[in-house]
Design a protein around this motif. Structure first.
Motif, PDB file in Angstrom:
ATOM      1  N   VAL A  74     -13.625  -4.264 -40.806  1.00 15.35           N
ATOM      2  CA  VAL A  74     -13.481  -2.892 -40.309  1.00 15.35           C
ATOM      3  C   VAL A  74     -13.784  -2.849 -38.815  1.00 15.35           C
ATOM      4  N   GLY A  75     -14.821  -3.584 -38.406  1.00 11.50           N
ATOM      5  CA  GLY A  75     -15.148  -3.655 -36.984  1.00 11.50           C
ATOM      6  C   GLY A  75     -14.012  -4.249 -36.173  1.00 11.50           C
ATOM      7  N   LEU A  76     -13.390  -5.310 -36.710  1.00 10.25           N
ATOM      8  CA  LEU A  76     -12.261  -5.933 -36.014  1.00 10.25           C
ATOM      9  C   LEU A  76     -11.071  -4.974 -35.930  1.00 10.25           C
ATOM     10  N   LEU A  77     -10.858  -4.213 -37.001  1.00 11.02           N
ATOM     11  CA  LEU A  77      -9.782  -3.227 -36.984  1.00 11.02           C
ATOM     12  C   LEU A  77     -10.015  -2.188 -35.894  1.00 11.02           C
ATOM     13  N   GLY A  78     -11.270  -1.754 -35.763  1.00  7.44           N
ATOM     14  CA  GLY A  78     -11.601  -0.813 -34.694  1.00  7.44           C
ATOM     15  C   GLY A  78     -11.333  -1.398 -33.318  1.00  7.44           C
ATOM     16  N   THR A  79     -11.632  -2.688 -33.160  1.00  5.25           N
ATOM     17  CA  THR A  79     -11.370  -3.353 -31.892  1.00  5.25           C
ATOM     18  C   THR A  79      -9.876  -3.421 -31.599  1.00  5.25           C
ATOM     19  N   VAL A  80      -9.095  -3.714 -32.637  1.00  5.71           N
ATOM     20  CA  VAL A  80      -7.639  -3.763 -32.461  1.00  5.71           C
ATOM     21  C   VAL A  80      -7.108  -2.405 -32.006  1.00  5.71           C
ATOM     22  N   PHE A  81      -7.567  -1.350 -32.674  1.00 10.32           N
ATOM     23  CA  PHE A  81      -7.148  -0.001 -32.261  1.00 10.32           C
ATOM     24  C   PHE A  81      -7.566   0.281 -30.818  1.00 10.32           C
ATOM     25  N   GLY A  82      -8.777  -0.147 -30.471  1.00  9.28           N
ATOM     26  CA  GLY A  82      -9.266   0.065 -29.124  1.00  9.28           C
ATOM     27  C   GLY A  82      -8.436  -0.675 -28.090  1.00  9.28           C
ATOM     28  N   MET A  83      -8.054  -1.904 -28.409  1.00 12.84           N
ATOM     29  CA  MET A  83      -7.232  -2.679 -27.480  1.00 12.84           C
ATOM     30  C   MET A  83      -5.839  -2.078 -27.332  1.00 12.84           C
ATOM     31  N   ILE A  84      -5.328  -1.502 -28.414  1.00 15.92           N
ATOM     32  CA  ILE A  84      -4.039  -0.817 -28.316  1.00 15.92           C
ATOM     33  C   ILE A  84      -4.130   0.327 -27.313  1.00 15.92           C
ATOM     34  N   VAL A 109      -6.221   0.485 -24.833  1.00 21.04           N
ATOM     35  CA  VAL A 109      -6.357  -0.105 -23.499  1.00 21.04           C
ATOM     36  C   VAL A 109      -4.990  -0.456 -22.928  1.00 21.04           C
ATOM     37  N   PHE A 110      -4.166  -1.105 -23.726  1.00 23.49           N
ATOM     38  CA  PHE A 110      -2.843  -1.496 -23.233  1.00 23.49           C
ATOM     39  C   PHE A 110      -1.940  -0.284 -23.007  1.00 23.49           C
ATOM     40  N   SER A 111      -2.159   0.766 -23.793  1.00 25.08           N
ATOM     41  CA  SER A 111      -1.423   2.005 -23.554  1.00 25.08           C
ATOM     42  C   SER A 111      -1.820   2.587 -22.205  1.00 25.08           C
ATOM     43  N   ALA A 112      -3.121   2.512 -21.882  1.00 25.42           N
ATOM     44  CA  ALA A 112      -3.599   2.998 -20.580  1.00 25.42           C
ATOM     45  C   ALA A 112      -3.031   2.164 -19.447  1.00 25.42           C
ATOM     46  N   ILE A 113      -2.890   0.852 -19.663  1.00 23.22           N
ATOM     47  CA  ILE A 113      -2.312  -0.026 -18.643  1.00 23.22           C
ATOM     48  C   ILE A 113      -0.872   0.371 -18.355  1.00 23.22           C
ATOM     49  N   ALA A 148     -12.245  -1.853 -18.066  1.00 27.27           N
ATOM     50  CA  ALA A 148     -13.518  -2.392 -18.550  1.00 27.27           C
ATOM     51  C   ALA A 148     -14.156  -1.451 -19.566  1.00 27.27           C
ATOM     52  N   GLY A 149     -14.089  -0.154 -19.250  1.00 26.12           N
ATOM     53  CA  GLY A 149     -14.663   0.810 -20.181  1.00 26.12           C
ATOM     54  C   GLY A 149     -13.914   0.830 -21.495  1.00 26.12           C
ATOM     55  N   GLY A 150     -12.601   0.718 -21.451  1.00 22.47           N
ATOM     56  CA  GLY A 150     -11.812   0.712 -22.678  1.00 22.47           C
ATOM     57  C   GLY A 150     -12.075  -0.516 -23.520  1.00 22.47           C
ATOM     58  N   ILE A 151     -12.170  -1.678 -22.883  1.00 22.50           N
ATOM     59  CA  ILE A 151     -12.455  -2.919 -23.628  1.00 22.50           C
ATOM     60  C   ILE A 151     -13.847  -2.873 -24.239  1.00 22.50           C
ATOM     61  N   SER A 152     -14.825  -2.371 -23.459  1.00 23.49           N
ATOM     62  CA  SER A 152     -16.188  -2.239 -23.976  1.00 23.49           C
ATOM     63  C   SER A 152     -16.224  -1.344 -25.200  1.00 23.49           C
ATOM     64  N   LYS A 153     -15.500  -0.244 -25.133  1.00 18.73           N
ATOM     65  CA  LYS A 153     -15.423   0.683 -26.267  1.00 18.73           C
ATOM     66  C   LYS A 153     -14.790   0.007 -27.461  1.00 18.73           C
ATOM     67  N   ALA A 154     -13.757  -0.807 -27.223  1.00 20.72           N
ATOM     68  CA  ALA A 154     -13.071  -1.485 -28.318  1.00 20.72           C
ATOM     69  C   ALA A 154     -13.971  -2.485 -29.027  1.00 20.72           C
ATOM     70  N   LEU A 155     -14.882  -3.115 -28.278  1.00 24.54           N
ATOM     71  CA  LEU A 155     -15.740  -4.155 -28.874  1.00 24.54           C
ATOM     72  C   LEU A 155     -16.944  -3.588 -29.618  1.00 24.54           C
ATOM     73  N   ILE A 156     -17.232  -2.313 -29.435  1.00 25.58           N
ATOM     74  CA  ILE A 156     -18.396  -1.711 -30.094  1.00 25.58           C
ATOM     75  C   ILE A 156     -18.284  -1.811 -31.611  1.00 25.58           C
ATOM     76  N   THR A 157     -17.100  -1.548 -32.164  1.00 21.95           N
ATOM     77  CA  THR A 157     -16.951  -1.579 -33.623  1.00 21.95           C
ATOM     78  C   THR A 157     -17.140  -2.989 -34.178  1.00 21.95           C
ATOM     79  N   THR A 158     -16.662  -3.990 -33.437  1.00 22.07           N
ATOM     80  CA  THR A 158     -16.877  -5.374 -33.890  1.00 22.07           C
ATOM     81  C   THR A 158     -18.362  -5.712 -33.913  1.00 22.07           C
ATOM     82  N   ALA A 159     -19.068  -5.329 -32.866  1.00 22.24           N
ATOM     83  CA  ALA A 159     -20.516  -5.571 -32.834  1.00 22.24           C
ATOM     84  C   ALA A 159     -21.215  -4.836 -33.964  1.00 22.24           C
TER      85      ALA A 159
END
Length: 211
Positions: free
Chosen positions: A120-130, A132-136, A148-159
């Motif tokens: 579930v944490g990894l799924l949250g990270t995947v959504f977060g990275m999506i 991030v790339f949308s913002a790019i 950086a803020g978007g990537i950090s937010k994406a990794l929170i669920t994995t942690a």
């Protein structure tokens, strides 16, 4: 802490739910699997004393069955003790299988939580990275702070998922080990009862005094 949880997004909710369920299972199982409750130290000598006094009747068996897991197995063996050693052992084994199932209650749920929490944490990270790339795509790569803020937010669920899964794995294995140890102890006590009733050995109390 609340801000970190909030920034993790909607998938933090199931991860937090998993953590609450896992904690409840761990506390409940350690309480339920206390040795004094599962296999009281002096229960076999007490049962043998009752047998020697010819007071083991239906009511005593009922009390023994409800006293502990060991009592439940001993009662099953005593109920069939007059049918011979083999019948007594078979009834003990059957009762022991039911007891083992009861002792492992909720442990499969704990194991499942240990498996799904990081996913579930990894799924949250995947959504977060999506995101991030949308913002790019919209803003480009010039704003490093946003990325950086978007990537950090994406990794929170994995942690968060790993923080739940690692203790769940540890306690799941520890509780399974505890169940195995208690089952071995109860098996030894039941073998003593079978041998005693068939005159192969005597029973010793907690002080080592034979009866």
């Amino acid at each position: 802490m609340f801000e970190i949880i909030k920034s993790g997004g909607i998938l933090m909710a199931p991860i937090l739910l998993c953590s609450v369920i896992a904690f409840a299972i761990i506390v409940e199982r350690y309480w339920a699997l206390r040795k004094s409750k599962v296999s009281p130290k002096d229960q076999l000598p007490q049962v043998w004393a009752i047998i020697k006094q010819n007071k083991m009747d239906g009511n005593r068996l009922k009390e023994l069955r409800s006293s502990s897991y060991l009592g439940q197995i001993l009662a099953a063996g005593l109920a069939n003790s007059k049918l011979g050693r083999d019948a007594m052992k078979d009834s003990i084994e059957e009762a022991a299988s039911h007891v083992a199932h009861d002792m492992e209650r909720f442990l499969s749920t704990l194991g499942t939580i240990a498996m799904i929490a990081p996913l579930v944490g990894l799924l949250g990270t995947v959504f977060g990275m999506i995101e991030v790339f949308s913002a790019i795509m919209v803003q480009g790569t010039g704003n490093a702070g946003v990325l950086a803020g978007g990537i950090s937010k994406a990794l929170i669920t994995t942690a968060a998922g790993l923080s739940v899964a690692i203790p769940a794995v540890i306690f799941h294995r520890a509780l399974l080990r505890r169940v195995d140890e208690l089952l071995v102890t109860m098996e030894q006590e039941c073998i003593k009862l079978v041998d005693v009733l068939h005159g192969d050995r005597t029973v010793a109390n907690s002080k080592g005094e034979k009866k």
